[in-house]
Design an enzyme around this catalytic site. Structure first.
Site, PDB file in Angstrom:
ATOM      1  N   GLU A 106      -5.744  -5.197  10.307  1.00 27.43           N
ATOM      2  CA  GLU A 106      -4.723  -4.198  10.583  1.00 27.43           C
ATOM      3  C   GLU A 106      -5.027  -3.486  11.905  1.00 27.43           C
ATOM      4  O   GLU A 106      -5.808  -2.521  11.916  1.00 27.43           O
ATOM      5  CB  GLU A 106      -4.692  -3.164   9.463  1.00 27.43           C
ATOM      6  CG  GLU A 106      -4.334  -3.730   8.114  1.00 27.43           C
ATOM      7  CD  GLU A 106      -3.702  -2.673   7.222  1.00 27.43           C
ATOM      8  OE1 GLU A 106      -2.549  -2.853   6.834  1.00 27.43           O
ATOM      9  OE2 GLU A 106      -4.362  -1.659   6.953  1.00 27.43           O
ATOM     10  N   GLY A 135       2.040   1.966  10.799  1.00 28.88           N
ATOM     11  CA  GLY A 135       2.979   3.079  10.688  1.00 28.88           C
ATOM     12  C   GLY A 135       3.655   3.454  11.996  1.00 28.88           C
ATOM     13  O   GLY A 135       4.263   4.518  12.099  1.00 28.88           O
ATOM     14  N   HIS A 144      -9.654   1.201   4.461  1.00 27.95           N
ATOM     15  CA  HIS A 144      -8.409   1.308   5.238  1.00 27.95           C
ATOM     16  C   HIS A 144      -8.664   2.225   6.442  1.00 27.95           C
ATOM     17  O   HIS A 144      -9.449   3.177   6.336  1.00 27.95           O
ATOM     18  CB  HIS A 144      -7.304   1.884   4.344  1.00 27.95           C
ATOM     19  CG  HIS A 144      -5.948   1.822   4.969  1.00 27.95           C
ATOM     20  ND1 HIS A 144      -5.524   2.731   5.907  1.00 27.95           N
ATOM     21  CD2 HIS A 144      -4.935   0.936   4.825  1.00 27.95           C
ATOM     22  CE1 HIS A 144      -4.294   2.413   6.298  1.00 27.95           C
ATOM     23  NE2 HIS A 144      -3.913   1.326   5.666  1.00 27.95           N
ATOM     24  N   GLU A 173      -7.073   4.577   7.650  1.00 30.43           N
ATOM     25  CA  GLU A 173      -6.827   6.007   7.393  1.00 30.43           C
ATOM     26  C   GLU A 173      -8.025   6.641   6.684  1.00 30.43           C
ATOM     27  O   GLU A 173      -8.339   7.806   6.909  1.00 30.43           O
ATOM     28  CB  GLU A 173      -5.534   6.178   6.573  1.00 30.43           C
ATOM     29  CG  GLU A 173      -4.307   5.916   7.437  1.00 30.43           C
ATOM     30  CD  GLU A 173      -3.082   5.436   6.684  1.00 30.43           C
ATOM     31  OE1 GLU A 173      -3.047   5.534   5.450  1.00 30.43           O
ATOM     32  OE2 GLU A 173      -2.148   4.942   7.362  1.00 30.43           O
ATOM     33  N   SER A 229       3.128  -2.506  10.339  1.00 32.80           N
ATOM     34  CA  SER A 229       4.584  -2.531  10.585  1.00 32.80           C
ATOM     35  C   SER A 229       5.249  -3.855  10.204  1.00 32.80           C
ATOM     36  O   SER A 229       6.202  -4.287  10.848  1.00 32.80           O
ATOM     37  CB  SER A 229       4.871  -2.159  12.040  1.00 32.80           C
ATOM     38  OG  SER A 229       4.413  -0.844  12.318  1.00 32.80           O
ATOM     39  N   ASN A 271       0.869  -1.174   0.000  1.00 27.84           N
ATOM     40  CA  ASN A 271       0.000   0.000   0.000  1.00 27.84           C
ATOM     41  C   ASN A 271       0.902   1.219   0.000  1.00 27.84           C
ATOM     42  O   ASN A 271       1.490   1.562   1.021  1.00 27.84           O
ATOM     43  CB  ASN A 271      -0.896  -0.022   1.259  1.00 27.84           C
ATOM     44  CG  ASN A 271      -1.695   1.262   1.417  1.00 27.84           C
ATOM     45  OD1 ASN A 271      -1.804   2.051   0.476  1.00 27.84           O
ATOM     46  ND2 ASN A 271      -2.244   1.476   2.608  1.00 27.84           N
ATOM     47  N   LYS A 305       0.164   4.245  -0.291  1.00 26.17           N
ATOM     48  CA  LYS A 305      -0.475   5.440   0.292  1.00 26.17           C
ATOM     49  C   LYS A 305      -0.267   6.653  -0.633  1.00 26.17           C
ATOM     50  O   LYS A 305      -0.220   6.479  -1.841  1.00 26.17           O
ATOM     51  CB  LYS A 305       0.055   5.693   1.710  1.00 26.17           C
ATOM     52  CG  LYS A 305      -0.006   4.434   2.575  1.00 26.17           C
ATOM     53  CD  LYS A 305       0.093   4.733   4.032  1.00 26.17           C
ATOM     54  CE  LYS A 305       0.166   3.426   4.801  1.00 26.17           C
ATOM     55  NZ  LYS A 305      -0.027   3.570   6.231  1.00 26.17           N
TER      56      LYS A 305
HETATM   57  C1  PEP Z   1      -0.922   0.062   6.002  1.00 23.84           C
HETATM   58  O1  PEP Z   1      -1.021   1.268   5.837  1.00 23.84           O
HETATM   59  O2  PEP Z   1      -1.770  -0.680   5.490  1.00 23.84           O
HETATM   60  C2  PEP Z   1       0.191  -0.437   6.797  1.00 23.84           C
HETATM   61  C3  PEP Z   1       0.131  -1.652   7.228  1.00 23.84           C
HETATM   62  O3  PEP Z   1       1.235   0.429   7.035  1.00 23.84           O
HETATM   63  P1  PEP Z   1       2.629   0.061   7.743  1.00 23.84           P
HETATM   64  O4  PEP Z   1       3.131  -1.213   7.115  1.00 23.84           O
HETATM   65  O5  PEP Z   1       3.518   1.218   7.456  1.00 23.84           O
HETATM   66  O6  PEP Z   1       2.357  -0.110   9.201  1.00 23.84           O
END
Ligand code: PEP
Length: 249
Positions: free
Chosen positions: A166, A172, A94, A96, A212, A9, A11
Site C-alpha cells: 500500500e 485515501g 497498516h 495508519e 484508492s 478495511n 477502518k
Molecule cells: C486502506 O486503508 O488500506 C486503503 C487502501 O484505503 P483506500 O482504499 O481508501 O485508499
C-alpha cells in the site's frame, strides 16, 4: 494458482447497527464470487459481523491486535479474543497504525508471529511515502519492511500469509498507483520472499495492492501477474465494493 482475495478495511467506520446494514447490502452482491472476500471490521462490530456472515463465503477480519497473549495493556485486544470470536484474518502494520500509533517493523514482526500462534492469518502491510518514492528508495524500503516482518516466521506459516503493498501516497487520496507501478513493487516483494524462503513459498503467498482501489480501476490492477487481490478502504463501505470483487464479470 493463487486465488484472488479482496479485503475490505472498514477502518473506524460503522457502528454495529450500521455494520449490519452494510453487510446486508454487500453480502448478496459479493458472496459466492470467484475471489475470496474478507470484511475487516472495527472490534465492536466483530460479534454481529460473524453472526451475520455465518454460513456464507465471506470471512471476518480484525484491523489490529496486541502481540501479547494477555496482560496489563489497557485498551488493547488480544489475538485469543479475536480467535474466540471467529475472526480469521488480522491486518498488521497498516500505515495508519505506523503513523498514528507508533507501530514499528519490530512490533509488526511480533504481531505476525503471535497471529500465527492463534491461527489468525496476518495481512501484512508495507508501503513507501511519496518522498521515499521520489528519492528512489522504494525498493530498498519495501525489502527492509518485508524482511523484518517475516523474521523467524517458519515457511509453513509464511505460505498462508497475505502481504498488502500500500503506497502511502495512494491511501485515501484517490491517487491510485498505475498497474505497472503496483506490479513492479508486488513482483519485487515476491522476489524478496523468494530470497527469504524459496520459489514454492514465494509463489504461494498472496500479495495485494491497496490504495484508492475502486470498481473502475480494479480490473486493470488485478489482471497483473503478481497482484493477487486488493486491500480496499473507502470503496469497501459502498456498493462499489461488489464491482471490485466481481472485477472480471
Ligand atoms: C486502506 O486503508 O488500506 C486503503 C487502501 O484505503 P483506500 O482504499 O481508501 O485508499
Amino acid at each position: 494458482m493463487r486465488n484472488k482475495i479482496i479485503i475490505g478495511n472498514w477502518k473506524m467506520n460503522k457502528t454495529p447497527k450500521e455494520a449490519l446494514e452494510l453487510i446486508s447490502t454487500l453480502k448478496p452482491l459479493v458472496e459466492n464470487s470467484e475471489a475470496e472476500v474478507v470484511f475487516c471490521v472495527p472490534f465492536v462490530d466483530i460479534p454481529c459481523a460473524v453472526e451475520a456472515l455465518k454460513g456464507s463465503s465471506i470471512s471476518v477480519g480484525a484491523q489490529n491486535m496486541h502481540f501479547e497473549d494477555s496482560g496489563a495493556f489497557t485498551g488493547e485486544v488480544s489475538p485469543g479474543m479475536l480467535y474466540e470470536l471467529g475472526v480469521e484474518y488480522v491486518i498488521i502494520g497498516h500505515s495508519e497504525r505506523r503513523q498514528y500509533f507508533a507501530e514499528t517493523d519490530e512490533t509488526v514482526n511480533k504481531k505476525v508471529l503471535k497471529a500465527f500462534e492463534y491461527e489468525l492469518i496476518p495481512i501484512i502491510c508495507c508501503g513507501e511515502t511519496l518522498e521515499q518514492r521520489e528519492e528512489g528508495i522504494t525498493m530498498d524500503w519495501i525489502k527492509n519492511q518485508i524482511v523484518k516482518a517475516f523474521e523467524n516466521v517458519p515457511k509453513e506459516n509464511a505460505m498462508t500469509a497475505i502481504v498488502a503493498y500500500e503506497p502511502i501516497w495512494a491511501i485515501g487520496t484517490g491517487k491510485v498507483a498505475t498497474s505497472e507501478q503496483a506490479e513492479e513493487v508486488c513482483g519485487h516483494i515476491r522476489n524478496v520472499l523468494r530470497e527469504i524462503y524459496d520459489d514454492e513459498t514465494a509463489e504461494e503467498i498472496r500479495i495485494q495492492y491497496g490504495g484508492s482501489v475502486n470498481g473502475a480501476n480494479a480490473k486493470e490492477l488485478l489482471s497483473m501477474e503478481d497482484i493477487d487481490g486488493g486491500l480496499v478502504g473507502g470503496a469497501a463501505l459502498k456498493a462499489d465494493f461488489a464491482n471490485i470483487v466481481n472485477y472480471n464479470k
